[in-house]
Design a protein around this motif. Sequence first.
Motif: not given
Length: 151
Positions: A33-34, A36-37, A41-42, A44
Amino acid sequence: MPITADDLDVLVELCREHAVYERAVFVEDGQVERWRDALFGPRPALHAWLATDGDEPAGFMTVTTDFATWSARRFAYMDCLFLREPYRGKGIGRRFFERLEEFARTQGCGWVEWQTPVDNELGIGFYERMGATSKVKARFSYEVEGREAEC
């Protein structure tokens, strides 16, 4: 090829193997999950590539960018470069390095830094053949998580 969200379970598997190779401990505690962000995420914070042989993962490389105070310039930091044993010596590491250089240039980075265990003779030989030089420094780690603020 750039890693995709569907590859994150494969990345866990490769990180486990990378830790064994470096005689280190890999603790699984929610990295997917970390990642993935950090990757998608907006803004990277991590960039990653996966090498495959058909459907079989062969290795991976992860890179971040940083800023050097003394030179006041950006640089890339290669956090991980790992190839499974059957894929070493087949040019995949060289292709990763070419991708690393291309990434650094597009990010406005003047150089790339990384580290490797001092007993990683195979990796050190590869890096030297690629034209890299080493700098002897001691690496320190200071755990913040779980420590009470003292300020």
